[in-house]
Enzyme design. Sequence first.
Site, PDB file in Angstrom:
ATOM      1  N   SER A  35       7.768  62.231 -35.921  1.00 12.68           N
ATOM      2  CA  SER A  35       8.654  61.281 -36.623  1.00 12.68           C
ATOM      3  C   SER A  35       7.785  60.279 -37.373  1.00 12.68           C
ATOM      4  CB  SER A  35       9.493  60.523 -35.585  1.00 12.68           C
ATOM      5  OG  SER A  35      10.275  59.522 -36.209  1.00 12.68           O
ATOM      6  N   TYR A  64      11.159  54.902 -27.554  1.00 12.82           N
ATOM      7  CA  TYR A  64      11.207  56.108 -28.410  1.00 12.82           C
ATOM      8  C   TYR A  64       9.884  56.304 -29.142  1.00 12.82           C
ATOM      9  CZ  TYR A  64      12.815  59.356 -32.077  1.00 12.82           C
ATOM     10  OH  TYR A  64      12.954  60.432 -32.935  1.00 12.82           O
TER      11      TYR A  64
HETATM   12  P1  NDP Z   1      20.397  65.875 -32.968  1.00 16.15           P
HETATM   13  O1  NDP Z   1      20.852  64.906 -31.946  1.00 16.15           O
HETATM   14  O2  NDP Z   1      21.368  66.333 -34.000  1.00 16.15           O
HETATM   15  O3  NDP Z   1      19.757  67.152 -32.264  1.00 16.15           O
HETATM   16  C1  NDP Z   1      19.021  67.050 -31.076  1.00 16.15           C
HETATM   17  C2  NDP Z   1      18.943  68.443 -30.464  1.00 16.15           C
HETATM   18  O4  NDP Z   1      18.171  68.377 -29.268  1.00 16.15           O
HETATM   19  C3  NDP Z   1      20.315  68.980 -30.095  1.00 16.15           C
HETATM   20  O5  NDP Z   1      20.386  70.346 -30.427  1.00 16.15           O
HETATM   21  C4  NDP Z   1      20.357  68.810 -28.584  1.00 16.15           C
HETATM   22  O6  NDP Z   1      21.139  69.846 -27.999  1.00 16.15           O
HETATM   23  C5  NDP Z   1      18.884  69.025 -28.246  1.00 16.15           C
HETATM   24  N1  NDP Z   1      18.555  68.486 -26.939  1.00 16.15           N
HETATM   25  C6  NDP Z   1      18.639  67.213 -26.510  1.00 16.15           C
HETATM   26  N2  NDP Z   1      18.301  67.125 -25.220  1.00 16.15           N
HETATM   27  C7  NDP Z   1      17.992  68.388 -24.822  1.00 16.15           C
HETATM   28  C8  NDP Z   1      17.589  68.963 -23.596  1.00 16.15           C
HETATM   29  N3  NDP Z   1      17.408  68.215 -22.500  1.00 16.15           N
HETATM   30  N4  NDP Z   1      17.375  70.303 -23.540  1.00 16.15           N
HETATM   31  C9  NDP Z   1      17.570  71.077 -24.634  1.00 16.15           C
HETATM   32  N5  NDP Z   1      17.945  70.584 -25.822  1.00 16.15           N
HETATM   33  C10 NDP Z   1      18.168  69.261 -25.907  1.00 16.15           C
HETATM   34  O7  NDP Z   1      19.147  65.181 -33.660  1.00 16.15           O
HETATM   35  P2  NDP Z   1      18.050  65.661 -34.726  1.00 16.15           P
HETATM   36  O8  NDP Z   1      18.347  66.978 -35.282  1.00 16.15           O
HETATM   37  O9  NDP Z   1      17.854  64.511 -35.626  1.00 16.15           O
HETATM   38  O10 NDP Z   1      16.776  65.709 -33.771  1.00 16.15           O
HETATM   39  C11 NDP Z   1      15.867  66.783 -33.733  1.00 16.15           C
HETATM   40  C12 NDP Z   1      14.452  66.223 -33.586  1.00 16.15           C
HETATM   41  O11 NDP Z   1      14.116  65.507 -34.769  1.00 16.15           O
HETATM   42  C13 NDP Z   1      14.239  65.271 -32.422  1.00 16.15           C
HETATM   43  O12 NDP Z   1      13.020  65.583 -31.796  1.00 16.15           O
HETATM   44  C14 NDP Z   1      14.161  63.925 -33.101  1.00 16.15           C
HETATM   45  O13 NDP Z   1      13.391  63.008 -32.358  1.00 16.15           O
HETATM   46  C15 NDP Z   1      13.490  64.306 -34.414  1.00 16.15           C
HETATM   47  N6  NDP Z   1      13.651  63.339 -35.487  1.00 16.15           N
HETATM   48  C16 NDP Z   1      14.886  63.017 -35.960  1.00 16.15           C
HETATM   49  C17 NDP Z   1      15.016  62.048 -36.945  1.00 16.15           C
HETATM   50  C18 NDP Z   1      16.366  61.594 -37.421  1.00 16.15           C
HETATM   51  O14 NDP Z   1      16.435  60.531 -38.096  1.00 16.15           O
HETATM   52  N7  NDP Z   1      17.439  62.303 -37.169  1.00 16.15           N
HETATM   53  C19 NDP Z   1      13.850  61.410 -37.555  1.00 16.15           C
HETATM   54  C20 NDP Z   1      12.596  61.873 -37.029  1.00 16.15           C
HETATM   55  C21 NDP Z   1      12.511  62.802 -36.042  1.00 16.15           C
HETATM   56  P3  NDP Z   1      22.090  69.694 -26.720  1.00 16.15           P
HETATM   57  O15 NDP Z   1      22.621  68.284 -26.723  1.00 16.15           O
HETATM   58  O16 NDP Z   1      23.140  70.743 -26.970  1.00 16.15           O
HETATM   59  O17 NDP Z   1      21.218  70.011 -25.554  1.00 16.15           O
END
Ligand code: NDP
Length: 240
Positions: A133, A146
């Site tokens: 990030s 975070y």
């Molecule tokens: P979302 O919340 O849309 O997606 C997060 C994903 O992670 C979901 O599919 C969720 O699935 C999964 N997840 C969360 N906890 C678990 C777990 N314990 N086991 C398995 N899967 C898990 O957010 P983003 O798409 O934005 O996030 C994806 C990545 O991008 C993250 O690492 C985030 O830190 C990073 N990021 C995002 C930014 C943003 O502004 N959106 C900026 C920079 C980085 P489920 O709940 O079904 O398990």
Amino acid sequence: MPKPLIVITGASSGIGAATARLFSSQGHPLLLVARRLERLEALGLPDTLCRKTDVTDRPAVEAAVREAEERYGPVDLLVNNAGAMLLGRIADQPVDEWERMLDINVKGLLFATRAVLPGMLERGAGTIVNIGSVAGRKTFPNHAAYVGTKFAVHAMSENLREEVAATGVRVVTVAPGAVETELLSHTSDERIKSDYQAWKESAGGALDPDEVAAAIAYAYGRPRNVTVREIVLAATGQEA
Ligand code: NDP
């Protein structure tokens, strides 16, 4: 020639779902893991194994990877994308929120890496993309725990790249600024959440997750003797 297997953690929404759609459209078989199985299955992608797997459960991650490899052959790309962003202040944020972020963002990433890395080293080929990030490079208000997890992702990713560079395995860090996904929705402090939303709007909106997927595919698509070590991308209007 069939395309090799790609594993994407956290593929049930946001960046992970966009990345799954993109690689599937390129003909790759996929293993998609997340806790919300119905959301993985709703993507309706061909040659795709969907598994309800919590990345903090190491044996479950290992089992899902082995099952996918039996079906589709060795993993050629792991996208370590599963993550949680629970914003808060160190003085009063519920401590279990720190623990959840450390478990998912840091330990979950290590667990999935361990499930694929020995095989990649044996084959002398493979790519691991870790989703860091901009908050893995600099600090932001209410982000202390975070940013701790995301600085850790950047550090572990670069250290692993050095560790395996001579073996032919590539390690890439993709670091997005704000992306329009469900990520913010899990923050429990409503005031912090609305301030963050206002900040995103003042920057003219956040990135589309498809842009992050395209960056991942760009890095993966380079010739095997080229490692794109890090990609940092954000909406043009995002100053910080
Ligand atoms: P979302 O919340 O849309 O997606 C997060 C994903 O992670 C979901 O599919 C969720 O699935 C999964 N997840 C969360 N906890 C678990 C777990 N314990 N086991 C398995 N899967 C898990 O957010 P983003 O798409 O934005 O996030 C994806 C990545 O991008 C993250 O690492 C985030 O830190 C990073 N990021 C995002 C930014 C943003 O502004 N959106 C900026 C920079 C980085 P489920 O709940 O079904 O398990």
